[in-house]
Design an enzyme around this catalytic site. Structure first.
Site, mmCIF file in Angstrom:
data_model
loop_
_atom_site.group_PDB
_atom_site.id
_atom_site.type_symbol
_atom_site.label_atom_id
_atom_site.label_comp_id
_atom_site.label_asym_id
_atom_site.label_seq_id
_atom_site.Cartn_x
_atom_site.Cartn_y
_atom_site.Cartn_z
ATOM 1 N N ASP A 1 0.853 -1.190 0.000
ATOM 2 C CA ASP A 1 0.000 0.000 0.000
ATOM 3 C C ASP A 1 0.890 1.241 0.000
ATOM 4 O O ASP A 1 1.832 1.335 0.783
ATOM 5 C CB ASP A 1 -0.875 -0.028 1.269
ATOM 6 C CG ASP A 1 -1.604 1.283 1.496
ATOM 7 O OD1 ASP A 1 -2.740 1.406 1.031
ATOM 8 O OD2 ASP A 1 -1.024 2.190 2.133
ATOM 9 N N ASP B 1 -3.407 2.451 -5.694
ATOM 10 C CA ASP B 1 -2.276 2.527 -4.759
ATOM 11 C C ASP B 1 -2.137 1.287 -3.862
ATOM 12 O O ASP B 1 -1.448 1.336 -2.848
ATOM 13 C CB ASP B 1 -2.379 3.798 -3.905
ATOM 14 C CG ASP B 1 -3.647 3.853 -3.087
ATOM 15 O OD1 ASP B 1 -4.541 3.002 -3.301
ATOM 16 O OD2 ASP B 1 -3.760 4.745 -2.223
ATOM 17 N N GLU B 2 -2.790 0.181 -4.235
ATOM 18 C CA GLU B 2 -2.666 -1.057 -3.464
ATOM 19 C C GLU B 2 -2.536 -2.242 -4.413
ATOM 20 O O GLU B 2 -3.324 -2.361 -5.358
ATOM 21 C CB GLU B 2 -3.908 -1.296 -2.600
ATOM 22 C CG GLU B 2 -4.023 -0.421 -1.379
ATOM 23 C CD GLU B 2 -5.298 -0.744 -0.612
ATOM 24 O OE1 GLU B 2 -5.224 -1.386 0.445
ATOM 25 O OE2 GLU B 2 -6.377 -0.362 -1.094
#
Length: 412
Positions: free
Chosen positions: A11, A107-108
């Site tokens: 993350d 974003d993960e």
């Protein structure tokens, strides 16, 4: 005995804000947020850097509220193209460690490193640290790594522990859930929103451990499959593989838009619906699929007193023709619209099938329409989104020109 899997959930911390700070080192020591365009009623914080968070600034709050907490806050408009670019760069970094990389969001990412762990002497912490350093050096973004034997454990590990500890890395073993996770409030768990929290609290369940220890049948009776999913997450149970192809097979193509003001006039709404139909049909054609089901949704501006509807209709034949879809959308919209002001519109197409296999009809001019659409697509592909538009898009109500300058509702 087969070896247990080792899954990472990686993350990126305050992703949009981190990308902005990386591009502007002079902002390093300043509290910074990335926020939507205030002039178009979208002045909401999309990302806040750790310095801004120390002042109590949080994601999804309005800019004016954040400025009360931190008057010298730097507000940067989002640059979506840049964020997508950095996200793809990070994905490519991870692909050099494993061919099993699955994007969970911009974003993960999940990574199954089981097959490549031997390069790091079977030490997941050493591997995670190596990945963390490479992402930081190449993109300037700090990442946190949750590690577990499945995706759920990796996600819980990242969200509830790695994001809060100094190293930004944590391994969560299934037999340690009680020790590390179960005392935390239900709201902290992946998949639990405020409404579900209230339901659980009414049932006398306040912690993640409370969910885990409750009979799965109780949840199943109350919420069906969703109830079982909640129980499985709390118990760290997940059999789903990390798959690079998870999001490849699309079941629906849709597009929504928040309007700059309330629209009350039917002709203005029709212009926006045509813009939306043009976009979703173009995406259908790019994927070489046709749709059999058309959906349209509308909502008002007041979240406390919601107005609006969502309806769908099955077409007589699959299509990717803009005007055919538009006629169906318009009919559906005006059948169900209660004449209340509209602030948000949504059009989606589903029940997708291969465009190479479709029924020719004697009774419509689909082929002529498809030829027109094809020419428009070619011009847009070559010269840009606004190189050719329908005349209605140039009217005051049209949103196509403004939207061409945006990605995901934000300026590029």
């Amino acid at each position: 005995m087969s070896m247990k899997k080792v899954i990472f959930l990686i993350d990126m911390q305050s992703f949009y804000a981190s990308v902005e700070k990386s591009a502007h080192p002079e902002w390093e020591d300043k509290p910074l947020v990335v926020a939507g365009d205030p002039e178009r009623r979208s002045g909401i914080i999309l990302a806040a850097c750790p310095l801004a968070k120390k002042y109590g600034v949080s994601t999804a709050e309005p800019i004016w509220q954040a400025l009360q907490k931190c008057p010298h806050l730097m507000i940067v408009r989002p640059h979506m193209e840049r964020y997508i670019e950095v996200s793809l760069h990070i994905t490519n970094i991870l692909k050099s460690y494993s061919d099993l990389v699955e994007s969970y969001s911009i974003d993960e990412l999940f990574v199954d490193v089981t097959g490549s762990l031997h390069f790091f002497n079977h030490d997941p912490i050493a591997m995670a640290r190596h990945i963390q350093n490479q992402i930081k050096i190449e993109t300037g973004v700090y990442s946190r790594v949750g590690i577990g034997e499945n995706k759920v454990l990796a996600k819980l590990s990242c969200d509830l522990i790695a994001k809060k500890n100094k190293e930004g890395i944590f391994i969560l073993h299934k037999n340690e859930l009680e020790q590390h996770i179960w005392d935390k409030p239900v709201r902290d768990m992946w998949g639990i929103g405020s409404r579900m929290q209230k339901h659980l609290n009414r049932m006398g369940i306040y912690t993640i451990g409370g969910i885990a220890k409750t009979s799965v049948n109780r949840f199943r009776k109350k919420w069906g499959v969703n109830g079982e999913v909640i129980w499985r997450v709390a118990n760290g149970i997940d059999n789903s593989p990390v798959s690079p192809y998870t999001h490849d097979k699309q079941k629906m193509v849709g597009n929504g838009m928040t309007l700059p003001k309330d629209y009350c006039d039917a002709s203005e709404i029709d212009i926006v619906l045509l813009d939306l139909c043009s976009q979703v049909c173009r995406r259908l054609r790019a994927k070489n699929v046709m749709a059999s089901v058309v959906s349209v949704g509308a909502a008002g501006a007041d979240f406390d007193y919601p107005t609006g509807f969502s309806r769908q209709v099955k077409l007589s034949d699959p299509t990717d023709a803009t005007m055919t879809v538009y006629e169906a959308v318009k009919r559906l919209f005006h059948t169900h619209w209660d004449k209340q002001p509209v602030r948000r519109l949504h059009v989606s197409l589903s029940d997708l099938s291969d465009a190479d296999v479709y029924q020719l009809s004697f009774f419509n001019n689909n082929e002529k329409q498809r030829a027109v659409d094809k020419v428009m697509d070619q011009i847009k592909d070559r010269f840009g989104e606004v190189a050719i538009l329908r005349a209605s898009s140039f009217m005051e109500a049209g949103q196509a020109i403004d939207r061409a300058a945006k990605i995901g509702g934000h300026y590029k």
